[in-house]
Design a protein around this motif. Structure first.
Motif, PDB file in Angstrom:
ATOM      1  N   THR A   1      12.371   3.202   7.561  1.00 44.46           N
ATOM      2  CA  THR A   1      12.371   4.639   7.292  1.00 44.46           C
ATOM      3  C   THR A   1      12.827   4.907   5.862  1.00 44.46           C
ATOM      4  OG1 THR A   1      12.967   4.974   9.605  1.00 44.46           O
ATOM      5  CG2 THR A   1      13.204   6.860   8.160  1.00 44.46           C
ATOM      6  N   LYS A   2      12.084   5.761   5.164  1.00 41.55           N
ATOM      7  CA  LYS A   2      12.456   6.151   3.799  1.00 41.55           C
ATOM      8  C   LYS A   2      13.633   7.119   3.847  1.00 41.55           C
ATOM      9  CE  LYS A   2       7.775   5.831   1.917  1.00 41.55           C
ATOM     10  NZ  LYS A   2       6.655   6.593   1.348  1.00 41.55           N
ATOM     11  N   PRO A   3      14.565   7.107   2.913  1.00 42.45           N
ATOM     12  CA  PRO A   3      14.638   6.117   1.829  1.00 42.45           C
ATOM     13  C   PRO A   3      15.264   4.818   2.331  1.00 42.45           C
ATOM     14  CG  PRO A   3      16.467   7.650   1.666  1.00 42.45           C
ATOM     15  CD  PRO A   3      15.660   8.079   2.867  1.00 42.45           C
TER      16      PRO A   3
ATOM     17  N   LEU B   1       3.078  -1.263   4.299  1.00 43.55           N
ATOM     18  CA  LEU B   1       2.089  -0.193   4.413  1.00 43.55           C
ATOM     19  C   LEU B   1       2.729   1.180   4.628  1.00 43.55           C
ATOM     20  CD1 LEU B   1      -0.932   0.536   4.818  1.00 43.55           C
ATOM     21  CD2 LEU B   1      -0.689  -0.206   7.188  1.00 43.55           C
ATOM     22  N   ASP B   2       2.503   2.089   3.682  1.00 39.76           N
ATOM     23  CA  ASP B   2       2.957   3.464   3.833  1.00 39.76           C
ATOM     24  C   ASP B   2       2.075   4.174   4.857  1.00 39.76           C
ATOM     25  OD1 ASP B   2       4.403   5.795   3.274  1.00 39.76           O
ATOM     26  OD2 ASP B   2       2.982   6.427   1.734  1.00 39.76           O
ATOM     27  N   VAL B   3       2.647   5.150   5.589  1.00 42.39           N
ATOM     28  CA  VAL B   3       1.856   5.849   6.609  1.00 42.39           C
ATOM     29  C   VAL B   3       0.955   6.905   5.983  1.00 42.39           C
ATOM     30  CG1 VAL B   3       1.940   7.358   8.624  1.00 42.39           C
ATOM     31  CG2 VAL B   3       3.529   5.447   8.450  1.00 42.39           C
ATOM     32  N   MET B   4       1.550   7.781   5.154  1.00 48.06           N
ATOM     33  CA  MET B   4       0.768   8.882   4.588  1.00 48.06           C
ATOM     34  C   MET B   4       0.104   8.411   3.296  1.00 48.06           C
ATOM     35  SD  MET B   4       1.045  11.137   6.818  1.00 48.06           S
ATOM     36  CE  MET B   4       0.212  12.478   5.957  1.00 48.06           C
ATOM     37  N   LEU B   5      -1.211   8.305   3.339  1.00 48.98           N
ATOM     38  CA  LEU B   5      -1.975   7.789   2.197  1.00 48.98           C
ATOM     39  C   LEU B   5      -3.225   8.639   1.982  1.00 48.98           C
ATOM     40  CD1 LEU B   5      -2.061   3.993   3.166  1.00 48.98           C
ATOM     41  CD2 LEU B   5      -0.815   4.934   1.215  1.00 48.98           C
TER      42      LEU B   5
ATOM     43  N   VAL C   1       0.859  -1.176   0.000  1.00 49.66           N
ATOM     44  CA  VAL C   1       0.000   0.000   0.000  1.00 49.66           C
ATOM     45  C   VAL C   1       0.900   1.232   0.000  1.00 49.66           C
ATOM     46  CG1 VAL C   1      -1.986   1.100   1.070  1.00 49.66           C
ATOM     47  CG2 VAL C   1      -1.584  -1.342   1.446  1.00 49.66           C
ATOM     48  N   GLU C   2       0.938   1.907  -1.101  1.00 55.25           N
ATOM     49  CA  GLU C   2       1.871   3.030  -1.286  1.00 55.25           C
ATOM     50  C   GLU C   2       1.318   3.918  -2.399  1.00 55.25           C
ATOM     51  OE1 GLU C   2       4.054   5.638  -1.186  1.00 55.25           O
ATOM     52  OE2 GLU C   2       5.439   4.249  -0.184  1.00 55.25           O
ATOM     53  N   ASP C   3       1.227   5.227  -2.119  1.00 53.30           N
ATOM     54  CA  ASP C   3       0.633   6.124  -3.120  1.00 53.30           C
ATOM     55  C   ASP C   3       1.664   6.782  -4.028  1.00 53.30           C
ATOM     56  OD1 ASP C   3       1.430   7.491  -0.754  1.00 53.30           O
ATOM     57  OD2 ASP C   3       0.402   9.279  -1.464  1.00 53.30           O
ATOM     58  N   GLU C   4       2.969   6.614  -3.724  1.00 53.54           N
ATOM     59  CA  GLU C   4       3.971   7.168  -4.631  1.00 53.54           C
ATOM     60  C   GLU C   4       4.267   6.091  -5.684  1.00 53.54           C
ATOM     61  OE1 GLU C   4       7.255   9.153  -2.306  1.00 53.54           O
ATOM     62  OE2 GLU C   4       5.774   8.811  -0.728  1.00 53.54           O
ATOM     63  N   PRO C   5       3.878   6.360  -6.955  1.00 54.98           N
ATOM     64  CA  PRO C   5       3.942   5.304  -7.971  1.00 54.98           C
ATOM     65  C   PRO C   5       5.341   4.719  -8.163  1.00 54.98           C
ATOM     66  CG  PRO C   5       2.752   7.228  -8.806  1.00 54.98           C
ATOM     67  CD  PRO C   5       3.317   7.618  -7.482  1.00 54.98           C
TER      68      PRO C   5
HETATM   69 CA    CA Z   1       2.713   8.354   0.976  1.00 52.50          CA
END
Ligand code: CA
Length: 240
Positions: A110-112, A61-65, A9-13
């Motif tokens: 943690t990204k990256p 799972l990404d946090v900010m979605l 689940v990640e909104d950055e393509p």
């Molecule tokens: Ca995000």
């Protein structure tokens, strides 16, 4: 054995594609969703691409979605059934906050991050779940003792903890940390030892992760049961 299924689940393509490609290269079946609501419906099999009856083994799972965030996704998934969750966070500080909130994720990255690290963490989480699967032989599991330590009651087979008779709910990671400390009460365990015992590998991953989970565990157990030895690690203090 079926191929293992991962819900990403990640909104950055770009990140979503990179993660999915790498996991597919590792022979996982991967579904990708880019917002909270569709992640939850994929999990409950409403919109999943996979054949029915084959549940996800793990969620990245990404946090900010968009929709609702990863915290809410995590809560809703766990309301359906327990599933290991590897959370992707933007900053170390965010990880501390999430652990403090008791979101219920099993690990944080943690990204990256490198794809190598991501794959390593996914495998570690899956191994931990397999290790934790209860023994199908009831005689064997009922023979497992309940650990009694100074008002603390730990049942490894049931994965339950009681403090002064009252049940406390721990995440899988917190439970394993407690087991690690309770195995050698009053003994100071270094953060690296805890990383190795709980996360399954040493010299890899952040000792800050240990600190964050210990903080959450200490809050749930109450009192001053877990002692910090600065610069070294932690010990579970119990009366003799
Ligand atoms: Ca995000």
């Amino acid at each position: 054995m079926n191929r293992r299924r991962v819900l990403v689940v990640e909104d950055e393509p770009m990140i979503a594609a990179a993660v999915a490609d790498r996991l597919r290269a590792e022979s996982f079946d991967v579904d990708v969703r880019a917002d909270g609501p569709s992640a939850v419906s994929a999990f409950t099999d409403e919109t999943s691409d996979a054949p029915p009856g084959q549940p996800f083994d793990i969620v990245v799972l990404d946090v900010m979605l968009p929709g609702f965030d990863g915290l809410e996704v995590c809560r809703r998934l766990h309301a359906v059934r327990p599933v290991p969750v590897l959370m992707l966070t933007a900053r170390d500080a965010e990880t501390d906050i999430l652990v403090g909130l008791g979101v219920g994720a099993d690990d944080y990255l943690t990204k990256p991050f490198s794809m190598r690290e991501l794959v390593a963490r996914v495998h570690v989480l899956l191994r931990r779940v397999e290790r934790a699967t209860p023994d199908p032989d009831p005689a064997a599991s009922s023979a497992e003792p309940v650990l009694l330590l100074d008002g603390l009651e730990i049942s490894p087979s049931e994965r339950r903890v009681r403090v002064e008779g009252a049940e406390v709910h721990l995440t899988r990671t917190e439970f394993e940390l407690l087991i690690c400390l309770a195995a050698r009460p009053r003994t100071v365990l270094g953060r690296d030892q805890q990383l190795a015992a709980v996360w399954g590998w040493a010299g890899h991953g952040s000792t800050r992760t240990v600190d964050s989970h210990v903080k959450a565990l200490r809050r749930k157990l109450g009192g001053d049961r877990i002692r910090t030895v600065h610069g070294v690690g932690y010990a579970l203090d119990v009366a003799r």
